[in-house]
Design an enzyme around this catalytic site. Structure first.
Site, PDB file in Angstrom:
ATOM      1  N   LYS A  87       0.904  -1.221  -0.035  1.00 21.87           N
ATOM      2  CA  LYS A  87       0.040  -0.003  -0.151  1.00 21.87           C
ATOM      3  C   LYS A  87       0.924   1.133  -0.045  1.00 21.87           C
ATOM      4  O   LYS A  87       1.961   1.178  -0.673  1.00 21.87           O
ATOM      5  CB  LYS A  87      -1.062  -0.109   1.099  1.00 21.87           C
ATOM      6  N   HIS A 107      -8.164  -3.152  -6.075  1.00 23.07           N
ATOM      7  CA  HIS A 107      -8.322  -3.347  -4.630  1.00 23.07           C
ATOM      8  C   HIS A 107      -9.491  -2.492  -3.999  1.00 23.07           C
ATOM      9  O   HIS A 107      -9.743  -1.278  -4.646  1.00 23.07           O
ATOM     10  CB  HIS A 107      -6.955  -2.662  -4.154  1.00 23.07           C
ATOM     11  N   GLU A 166      -9.514  -0.643  -1.725  1.00 17.44           N
ATOM     12  CA  GLU A 166      -9.447   0.969  -1.434  1.00 17.44           C
ATOM     13  C   GLU A 166      -9.416   1.806  -2.550  1.00 17.44           C
ATOM     14  O   GLU A 166      -9.689   2.967  -2.488  1.00 17.44           O
ATOM     15  CB  GLU A 166      -8.157   0.867  -0.738  1.00 17.44           C
ATOM     16  N   GLU A 179     -10.987 -10.545  -1.246  1.00 18.16           N
ATOM     17  CA  GLU A 179     -10.681  -9.804  -0.075  1.00 18.16           C
ATOM     18  C   GLU A 179     -12.161  -9.182   0.455  1.00 18.16           C
ATOM     19  O   GLU A 179     -12.611  -8.076  -0.128  1.00 18.16           O
ATOM     20  CB  GLU A 179      -9.720  -8.546  -0.242  1.00 18.16           C
ATOM     21  N   SER A 208      -6.655  -9.442   6.598  1.00 19.72           N
ATOM     22  CA  SER A 208      -6.114  -9.690   7.795  1.00 19.72           C
ATOM     23  C   SER A 208      -5.247 -11.149   7.984  1.00 19.72           C
ATOM     24  O   SER A 208      -5.448 -11.881   8.879  1.00 19.72           O
ATOM     25  CB  SER A 208      -7.007  -9.563   9.022  1.00 19.72           C
TER      26      SER A 208
HETATM   27  C1  PEP Z   1      -4.889  -5.847   1.527  1.00 17.58           C
HETATM   28  O1  PEP Z   1      -5.012  -4.701   1.589  1.00 17.58           O
HETATM   29  O2  PEP Z   1      -4.781  -6.287   0.405  1.00 17.58           O
HETATM   30  C2  PEP Z   1      -4.963  -6.676   2.874  1.00 17.58           C
HETATM   31  C3  PEP Z   1      -5.334  -7.824   2.591  1.00 17.58           C
HETATM   32  O3  PEP Z   1      -4.519  -5.817   4.204  1.00 17.58           O
HETATM   33  P1  PEP Z   1      -4.299  -6.675   5.423  1.00 17.58           P
HETATM   34  O4  PEP Z   1      -3.707  -7.821   5.058  1.00 17.58           O
HETATM   35  O5  PEP Z   1      -3.577  -5.805   5.906  1.00 17.58           O
HETATM   36  O6  PEP Z   1      -5.422  -7.055   5.764  1.00 17.58           O
END
Ligand code: PEP
Length: 247
Positions: free
Chosen positions: A11, A92, A94, A162, A207
């Site tokens: 990120k 993604h 985000e 995700e 996570s």
């Molecule tokens: C991600 O941003 O793709 C992600 C899975 O983040 P995290 O592992 O920190 O939850």
């Protein structure tokens, strides 16, 4: 046989000094059984590719749908490739949330990646409200169909499931919930691409940590992980690579 993939998404984290984590990772895991990919901010792609020297793959976190032009601040797949990247994350959550990217936008970016001979890592996932409303499979089915190019194959495209509510929160779905979604994604890919649908890697993301990686990797149709926070430190990402190598 699908080769497992441990992918890290840094990120908007990392300065050139952070590349020591990459050397440490490669030193500690010189010959991982699984494929390893790290996606740093665009500023570090060339530096990371130099440190990696082909021992792990390097990717971008986003690309523009066009190859070049008047798009201040954007970066194209061709530019990422030129800097040493072989993969690019598209869609993604985000980016979908912060930049209003639609499935059509993500599709165009994934097509740009494929056109430039890169591997597209297409992210999909439901919000907590969508899960609570019981619409998870509808949402991710729509994202999968709308974001995956017609030219996608198991070699040029990876799908990352995700759940938005699991990213960076320390919360994860149950193993049964992960299995349900991954089985659904596999079936949808086979429906659309025939036997080739069996060749796509399906990553779980949200996570993933050294402490939960082994149980997640034991879920059928989980071919690896897309890891955010735990990919920043060689020790944590290395432990996840080890767990995947033993899965
Ligand atoms: C991600 O941003 O793709 C992600 C899975 O983040 P995290 O592992 O920190 O939850």
């Amino acid at each position: 046989m699908r080769k497992k993939l441990a992918a890290g998404n840094w990120k908007m984290n990392g300065l050139s000094a952070s590349l020591t984590e990459v050397s440490a990772l490669i030193e500690a895991h010189p010959a991982p059984v699984c494929e390893v990919l790290l996606c740093p901010p665009a500023t570090l792609v060339a530096g990371m590719a130099a440190v990696a020297a082909g021992r792990i793959a390097v990717g971008g976190q986003d690309c523009h749908a066009k190859a070049s032009g008047a798009h201040t601040g954007d970066i194209s797949a061709a530019m990422l490739k030129d800097a040493g990247a072989s993969h690019v994350i598209v869609g993604h959550s985000e980016r979908r949330a912060d930049h209003g990217e639609s499935n059509a936008d993500v599709l165009a970016k994934a097509e740009a990646a494929l056109t430039d001979g890169m591997v597209a890592v297409i992210c999909i996932g439901e919000t907590e409200a969508e899960r609570d409303a019981g619409t998870t499979l509808d949402v991710i089915g729509g994202q999968l169909a709308g974001s995956t190019p017609e030219a996608a194959t198991g070699a040029n495209t990876v799908i990352a499931y995700e759940p938005v509510w699991a990213i960076g929160t320390g919360r994860t779905p149950t193993l049964e919930q992960i299995a349900e979604v991954h089985d659904f994604l596999r079936a949808e890919l086979v429906k659309r691409f025939g036997a080739e649908g069996e060749a796509f890697r399906l990553l779980y993301g949200g996570s993933v940590k050294p402490s939960n990686a082994t149980e997640i990797f034991a879920v059928p149709n989980v071919d690896g992980a897309l890891v955010g926070g735990a990919s920043l430190k060689a020790a944590d990402f290395g432990a996840i690579i080890e767990a995947l190598s033993q899965a």
